[in-house]
Design an enzyme around this catalytic site. Structure first.
Site, PDB file in Angstrom:
ATOM      1  CG  HIS A  21      35.631  69.356 -16.106  1.00 62.39           C
ATOM      2  ND1 HIS A  21      34.324  69.063 -16.434  1.00 62.39           N
ATOM      3  CD2 HIS A  21      36.330  68.223 -16.405  1.00 62.39           C
ATOM      4  CE1 HIS A  21      34.240  67.829 -16.914  1.00 62.39           C
ATOM      5  NE2 HIS A  21      35.433  67.295 -16.903  1.00 62.39           N
ATOM      6  CE  LYS A  45      33.214  60.346 -22.025  1.00 58.29           C
ATOM      7  NZ  LYS A  45      33.639  61.322 -21.019  1.00 58.29           N
ATOM      8  NE  ARG A  94      36.842  61.604 -12.260  1.00 57.59           N
ATOM      9  CZ  ARG A  94      35.886  61.142 -13.020  1.00 57.59           C
ATOM     10  NH1 ARG A  94      34.642  61.503 -12.800  1.00 57.59           N
ATOM     11  NH2 ARG A  94      36.141  60.310 -13.998  1.00 57.59           N
ATOM     12  CB  SER A 132      30.028  65.137 -17.562  1.00 54.64           C
ATOM     13  OG  SER A 132      31.137  65.990 -17.493  1.00 54.64           O
TER      14      SER A 132
HETATM   15  N1  COA Z   1      36.462  66.617 -11.821  1.00 54.50           N
HETATM   16  C1  COA Z   1      35.306  66.045 -12.057  1.00 54.50           C
HETATM   17  N2  COA Z   1      35.074  65.225 -13.093  1.00 54.50           N
HETATM   18  C2  COA Z   1      36.088  64.974 -13.928  1.00 54.50           C
HETATM   19  C3  COA Z   1      37.336  65.550 -13.746  1.00 54.50           C
HETATM   20  C4  COA Z   1      37.510  66.410 -12.640  1.00 54.50           C
HETATM   21  N3  COA Z   1      38.670  67.009 -12.385  1.00 54.50           N
HETATM   22  N4  COA Z   1      38.144  65.124 -14.725  1.00 54.50           N
HETATM   23  C5  COA Z   1      37.420  64.301 -15.478  1.00 54.50           C
HETATM   24  N5  COA Z   1      36.177  64.207 -15.006  1.00 54.50           N
HETATM   25  C6  COA Z   1      35.111  63.375 -15.525  1.00 54.50           C
HETATM   26  C7  COA Z   1      34.337  64.032 -16.611  1.00 54.50           C
HETATM   27  O1  COA Z   1      33.210  64.698 -16.107  1.00 54.50           O
HETATM   28  C8  COA Z   1      34.000  62.871 -17.485  1.00 54.50           C
HETATM   29  O2  COA Z   1      32.826  62.248 -17.019  1.00 54.50           O
HETATM   30  P1  COA Z   1      31.874  61.411 -17.993  1.00 54.50           P
HETATM   31  O3  COA Z   1      32.670  60.222 -18.442  1.00 54.50           O
HETATM   32  O4  COA Z   1      30.755  61.099 -17.127  1.00 54.50           O
HETATM   33  O5  COA Z   1      31.534  62.290 -19.154  1.00 54.50           O
HETATM   34  C9  COA Z   1      35.150  61.907 -17.305  1.00 54.50           C
HETATM   35  O6  COA Z   1      35.716  62.230 -16.079  1.00 54.50           O
HETATM   36  C10 COA Z   1      36.232  62.065 -18.329  1.00 54.50           C
HETATM   37  O7  COA Z   1      35.853  63.010 -19.217  1.00 54.50           O
HETATM   38  P2  COA Z   1      36.673  64.225 -19.733  1.00 54.50           P
HETATM   39  O8  COA Z   1      37.669  64.743 -18.741  1.00 54.50           O
HETATM   40  O9  COA Z   1      35.724  65.191 -20.307  1.00 54.50           O
HETATM   41  O10 COA Z   1      37.542  63.565 -20.779  1.00 54.50           O
HETATM   42  P3  COA Z   1      37.121  62.555 -21.859  1.00 54.50           P
HETATM   43  O11 COA Z   1      37.607  61.247 -21.369  1.00 54.50           O
HETATM   44  O12 COA Z   1      35.707  62.654 -22.251  1.00 54.50           O
HETATM   45  O13 COA Z   1      38.020  63.139 -23.036  1.00 54.50           O
HETATM   46  C11 COA Z   1      39.474  63.091 -24.870  1.00 54.50           C
HETATM   47  C12 COA Z   1      38.714  62.308 -23.801  1.00 54.50           C
HETATM   48  C13 COA Z   1      38.647  64.160 -25.513  1.00 54.50           C
HETATM   49  C14 COA Z   1      40.695  63.730 -24.257  1.00 54.50           C
HETATM   50  C15 COA Z   1      39.896  62.013 -25.883  1.00 54.50           C
HETATM   51  O14 COA Z   1      38.743  61.324 -26.323  1.00 54.50           O
HETATM   52  C16 COA Z   1      40.597  62.590 -27.084  1.00 54.50           C
HETATM   53  O15 COA Z   1      41.747  62.955 -26.996  1.00 54.50           O
HETATM   54  N6  COA Z   1      39.884  62.673 -28.227  1.00 54.50           N
HETATM   55  C17 COA Z   1      40.427  63.222 -29.450  1.00 54.50           C
HETATM   56  C18 COA Z   1      40.758  62.121 -30.452  1.00 54.50           C
HETATM   57  C19 COA Z   1      42.068  61.478 -30.146  1.00 54.50           C
HETATM   58  O16 COA Z   1      43.115  62.102 -30.153  1.00 54.50           O
HETATM   59  N7  COA Z   1      42.010  60.185 -29.870  1.00 54.50           N
HETATM   60  C20 COA Z   1      43.168  59.422 -29.521  1.00 54.50           C
HETATM   61  C21 COA Z   1      43.555  59.647 -28.106  1.00 54.50           C
HETATM   62  S1  COA Z   1      44.343  58.246 -27.498  1.00 54.50           S
END
Ligand code: COA
Length: 169
Positions: A21, A45, A94, A132
């Site tokens: 990140h 999550k 990724r 994560s």
């Molecule tokens: N390097 C390493 N790891 C990465 C990365 C990077 N550049 N980019 C993403 N990841 C990993 C994260 O560690 C995470 O791992 P995990 O699944 O083991 O936790 C995974 O990829 C994706 O997580 P993250 O980037 O934190 O995003 P998310 O998918 O958890 O977030 C939101 C999703 C918050 C953006 C989404 O749920 C959201 O918008 N929520 C708000 C409500 C909403 O609007 N909903 C409708 C949307 S359609």
């Protein structure tokens, strides 16, 4: 003529923030004037860290970088993006396996608010294997995750799982 500021919102659960990140946020700073790291309160999550902990750790990491702002958000991402006066969401890719989920997310967000665009950056090859979850899984069993997450996060992860910090103490 004064140039318009170009902020971007980088949303995620950040449970916890990893070096993957961090790398993406730094590269986002090279393209946009400001990166708003938006830490999701509403997430499907079941986070290990509370929203306050996730925000505090990320703030600590970027304390010396005025271009980066960390803030929690609740509700729909696109509404938050609009409230912050932004039009662009930044996400990292990724591997091919990320693509389907990211495509779904980006298309849904675009359907919800047409003027909001999503841009993608490829994650640096160094961090392709990191997530994560995988960091937490290793740390839980006493695995050394130093260098995969920023130092303030490393300290908190070890504390959470009841391991001493620093590692040799
Ligand atoms: N390097 C390493 N790891 C990465 C990365 C990077 N550049 N980019 C993403 N990841 C990993 C994260 O560690 C995470 O791992 P995990 O699944 O083991 O936790 C995974 O990829 C994706 O997580 P993250 O980037 O934190 O995003 P998310 O998918 O958890 O977030 C939101 C999703 C918050 C953006 C989404 O749920 C959201 O918008 N929520 C708000 C409500 C909403 O609007 N909903 C409708 C949307 S359609």
């Amino acid at each position: 003529m004064e140039q318009e500021s170009r902020p971007v919102v980088y949303p995620g659960t950040f449970d916890p923030l990893t070096n993957g990140h961090v790398s993406l946020i730094r590269r986002g700073c090279e393209i946009f004037d400001r990166v708003i790291v938006a830490v999701a309160n509403d997430t499907p999550k079941n986070p290990l860290f509370t929203i306050e902990e996730r925000v505090r750790m990320a703030q600590e990491v970027f304390v010396d970088q005025p271009q980066v702002e960390v803030e929690p958000f609740s509700g729909l991402l696109v509404d938050y993006v609009e409230r912050r006066g932004c039009r662009v969401i930044l996400r990292g890719l990724r591997a091919v396996s990320d693509f389907e989920y990211e495509l779904q997310l980006a298309l849904m967000n675009r359907k919800l608010k047409r003027q909001v665009q999503t841009v993608f950056l490829m994650t640096d090859y160094q961090w392709l294997f990191i997530s994560s979850t995988i960091v937490k899984n290793a740390a839980k069993l006493g695995g050394e995750v130093r260098g995969m997450v920023p130092d303030p996060v490393y300290r908190e992860v070890r504390k959470k799982y009841g391991y001493p910090y620093p590692i040799n103490s």
